[in-house]
Scaffold this motif. Structure first.
Motif, mmCIF file in Angstrom:
data_model
loop_
_atom_site.group_PDB
_atom_site.id
_atom_site.type_symbol
_atom_site.label_atom_id
_atom_site.label_comp_id
_atom_site.label_asym_id
_atom_site.label_seq_id
_atom_site.Cartn_x
_atom_site.Cartn_y
_atom_site.Cartn_z
ATOM 1 N N UNK A 159 38.273 30.660 -4.615
ATOM 2 C CA UNK A 159 37.047 30.631 -3.824
ATOM 3 C C UNK A 159 37.044 31.840 -2.900
ATOM 4 N N UNK A 160 35.888 32.481 -2.791
ATOM 5 C CA UNK A 160 35.788 33.688 -1.970
ATOM 6 C C UNK A 160 35.855 33.394 -0.479
ATOM 7 N N UNK A 161 35.567 32.161 -0.070
ATOM 8 C CA UNK A 161 35.598 31.822 1.347
ATOM 9 C C UNK A 161 36.997 32.021 1.912
ATOM 10 N N UNK A 162 37.069 32.408 3.174
ATOM 11 C CA UNK A 162 38.353 32.710 3.783
ATOM 12 C C UNK A 162 39.260 31.491 3.871
ATOM 13 N N UNK A 163 38.673 30.323 4.071
ATOM 14 C CA UNK A 163 39.470 29.100 4.168
ATOM 15 C C UNK A 163 38.590 27.909 3.855
ATOM 16 N N UNK A 164 39.205 26.725 3.861
ATOM 17 C CA UNK A 164 38.490 25.509 3.476
ATOM 18 C C UNK A 164 37.311 25.232 4.401
ATOM 19 N N UNK A 165 37.462 25.558 5.683
ATOM 20 C CA UNK A 165 36.397 25.269 6.649
ATOM 21 C C UNK A 165 35.129 26.053 6.356
ATOM 22 N N UNK A 166 35.270 27.220 5.705
ATOM 23 C CA UNK A 166 34.104 28.056 5.425
ATOM 24 C C UNK A 166 33.697 28.032 3.958
ATOM 25 N N UNK A 167 34.288 27.130 3.188
ATOM 26 C CA UNK A 167 34.006 27.075 1.753
ATOM 27 C C UNK A 167 32.835 26.138 1.470
ATOM 28 N N UNK A 168 32.174 26.371 0.339
ATOM 29 C CA UNK A 168 31.119 25.483 -0.115
ATOM 30 C C UNK A 168 29.823 25.651 0.664
ATOM 31 N N UNK A 169 28.789 25.030 0.148
ATOM 32 C CA UNK A 169 27.465 25.184 0.749
ATOM 33 C C UNK A 169 27.199 24.198 1.874
ATOM 34 N N UNK A 170 27.913 23.083 1.907
ATOM 35 C CA UNK A 170 27.505 21.965 2.762
ATOM 36 C C UNK A 170 27.661 22.258 4.249
ATOM 37 N N UNK A 171 28.601 23.098 4.620
ATOM 38 C CA UNK A 171 28.762 23.453 6.023
ATOM 39 C C UNK A 171 28.448 24.924 6.252
ATOM 40 N N UNK A 172 27.867 25.569 5.241
ATOM 41 C CA UNK A 172 27.607 27.008 5.328
ATOM 42 C C UNK A 172 26.105 27.278 5.386
ATOM 43 N N UNK A 173 25.412 27.126 4.260
ATOM 44 C CA UNK A 173 23.986 27.430 4.270
ATOM 45 C C UNK A 173 23.106 26.247 3.859
ATOM 46 N N UNK A 174 23.712 25.104 3.553
ATOM 47 C CA UNK A 174 22.889 23.902 3.356
ATOM 48 C C UNK A 174 22.505 23.376 4.734
ATOM 49 N N UNK A 175 21.217 23.149 4.961
ATOM 50 C CA UNK A 175 20.760 22.783 6.305
ATOM 51 C C UNK A 175 19.952 21.488 6.319
ATOM 52 N N UNK A 176 19.949 20.780 5.194
ATOM 53 C CA UNK A 176 19.249 19.503 5.185
ATOM 54 C C UNK A 176 20.061 18.466 5.963
ATOM 55 N N UNK A 177 19.408 17.447 6.450
ATOM 56 C CA UNK A 177 20.130 16.347 7.098
ATOM 57 C C UNK A 177 20.743 15.418 6.064
ATOM 58 N N UNK A 178 20.033 15.223 4.956
ATOM 59 C CA UNK A 178 20.509 14.320 3.908
ATOM 60 C C UNK A 178 20.409 15.009 2.548
ATOM 61 N N UNK A 179 21.271 14.611 1.623
ATOM 62 C CA UNK A 179 21.210 15.171 0.271
ATOM 63 C C UNK A 179 19.863 14.825 -0.362
ATOM 64 N N UNK A 180 19.497 15.617 -1.359
ATOM 65 C CA UNK A 180 18.204 15.399 -2.009
ATOM 66 C C UNK A 180 18.325 14.488 -3.224
ATOM 67 N N UNK A 181 19.547 14.146 -3.606
ATOM 68 C CA UNK A 181 19.757 13.304 -4.779
ATOM 69 C C UNK A 181 19.989 11.855 -4.353
#
Length: 489
Positions: free
Chosen positions: A69-91
């Protein structure tokens, strides 16, 4: 005893531990080792896709699997704490996810073990941060390792395997390494086969005044500012809401369409028959389904619209495409379909473009990949260049050769990102695709790795197997004819 009652004993994970005990230990790695091969499978992306594949491959007895993963560490990995900004999932919360058919590893089991069955029953859709917490637990509980700070920069075909050029961030700086793999899974997110889509009027704006929703936006810096958001889908509404909640003076959201898309047409095929069989449908049917979705527009969830509509300083512009944009002084001056405006900052919620040539790691292979426009020619009234740019994927979501025989290595690259939408009928990489498509990829990888070394496996299958017992186990019970019987013979 129910999972909830078990968890009340003090161990939230007791049900999950019991499930792993009951399914037995992970199979040993059966893949024949090859000299010079570092990885049987390299998974690009350590989010929900990477984690689910790592577990599924391990349960299939496939070893030498690495997740980067290109993120520097687990805290910055994935979309959910990075650029996902919804309050709830859409599924919907009931959709199977990365648990791979093991209910005790599901979000529901995880949530109920910590908060009880009634709490889960009260959830309409899963909270974004709850989902991120669950995924962190999933990786940790299953012992799935991700190599963070590692970026794939080039895939180089090398006979029966790949040379993978990696950029690795270490404490002392950046290192460039070359590793080898037989199989690749591209689980690298929404623009893993392309780029953020920036409409032409916005391309002239500098980074000081423009961000895409995929960027790490400093919303706190927008407090007291006038903000424009371009786009009518969920990510645009989520960005607008986040800016408003951060204290923006006002937010104007511009939608190109005359009406806000409100009809989620893809729900018409959200039943097992359509879902399970979609990949085998004729090309014309799959194309028309993708086109129907494109023309109807991607709908924002009702709660995303309500989230912005409650703010008196939110303004929605319909039928208002941007025609011109430029920086005048320190503000963005825009000419739109419904007037001229000035803003301090602009956010493009304009989605993503599938464009293999935009990805540097695909530079050596992009020209060889069969695209939908190469495979299928729609009638003039059904033409859509954006859909035509999607790769035409095989049954295991693998790239297909544009010219048969010229790039056989493509069958060893499996695409598990939204570029698979036209081929598979769902946003590949999201929860809705997991139940059907992860097993399809794992089965093909297993089959290929087995058949590629068939001679070795045939020898192994024909190998000597020690007897479970010898004659001593039954010698005292052997039937022997009596003397009279023997004479009668």
């Amino acid at each position: 005893m129910s999972y909830t009652k078990l968890s009340q004993a003090g161990d939230h994970d007791i049900g999950a531990r019991e499930t792993l005990r009951l399914i037995g230990p992970d199979p040993d790695n059966w893949v024949v080792a090859r000299e010079g091969i570092d990885h049987n499978v390299l998974i690009v992306g350590g989010g929900q896709t990477g984690a689910a594949f790592a577990f599924a491959l391990r349960r299939a007895g496939i070893g030498q699997v690495s997740v980067i993963d290109a993120a520097a560490d687990e805290a910055r990995a994935g979309s959910w704490t990075h650029y996902a900004r919804m309050n709830r999932l859409r599924t919907p919360k009931i959709l199977p996810g990365p648990e791979g058919g093991l209910p005790a590893l599901s979000f529901q089991a995880w949530h109920e073990a910590r908060h009880g069955e009634a709490s889960y029953a009260d959830i309409e859709r899963i909270g974004r941060t709850q989902w991120a917490e669950y995924l962190d637990w999933y990786r940790t509980f299953l012992g799935l390792q991700v190599r963070y700070g590692t970026t794939l920069t080039l895939i180089e075909p090398e006979g029966a395997h790949f040379r993978l050029h990696l950029m690795v961030r270490t404490a002392s700086g950046v290192e460039h390494r070359v590793e080898t793999a037989r199989k690749i899974i591209l689980g690298n997110g929404v623009w893993g086969n392309g780029r953020p889509n920036i409409a032409p009027p916005l391309q002239a704006l500098p980074a000081t005044h423009l961000a895409h929703t995929s960027d790490a936006i400093d919303f706190a810096a927008l407090a007291g500012k006038s903000v424009a958001v371009i786009g009518g889908a969920a990510s645009a509404f989520d960005a607008a809401a986040t800016a408003l909640e951060a204290g923006a003076r006002d937010v104007h959201l511009f939608v190109r369409r005359a009406d806000l898309p409100a009809v989620p047409v893809s729900r018409a095929r959200a039943y097992p028959g359509a879902y399970d069989n979609f990949p085998s449908l004729p090309d014309a049917v799959r194309w028309r389904q993708a086109l129907r979705f494109r023309r109807a527009g991607s709908t924002a969830p009702a709660d995303a619209v309500e989230r912005v509509a409650r703010h008196a300083n939110f303004h929605l512009h319909l039928g208002a495409p941007w025609h011109e944009a430029g920086v005048e002084g320190d503000r963005v001056h825009a000419r739109t379909g419904d007037g001229a405006f000035d803003f301090d900052f602009v956010i493009a919620g304009t989605g993503y473009a599938v464009d293999l040539h935009a990805r540097p790691e695909l530079a050596r292979i992009a020209d060889h990949v069969l695209l939908w426009r190469d495979r299928y020619t729609p009638s003039p009234d059904e033409r859509d260049d954006a859909l035509g740019a999607h790769p035409y994927l095989g049954d295991a979501l693998e790239y297909v050769e544009k010219q048969p025989g010229e790039a056989p290595f493509l069958r060893n690259i499996h695409v598990f990102n939204p570029a698979g939408f036209v081929s598979r009928g769902v946003p590949v990489g999201d929860v809705p695709c997991m139940k059907r498509d992860i097993p399809a990829v794992v089965r093909r990888i297993s089959q290929d790795l087995f058949i590629d070394d068939l001679d070795a496996h045939e020898a192994r299958m024909n190998g000597q197997v020690p007897a479970d017992f010898d004659n001593a186990a039954f010698a005292h019970r052997l039937y022997r004819k009596s003397g009279a019987e023997a004479s009668a013979d």
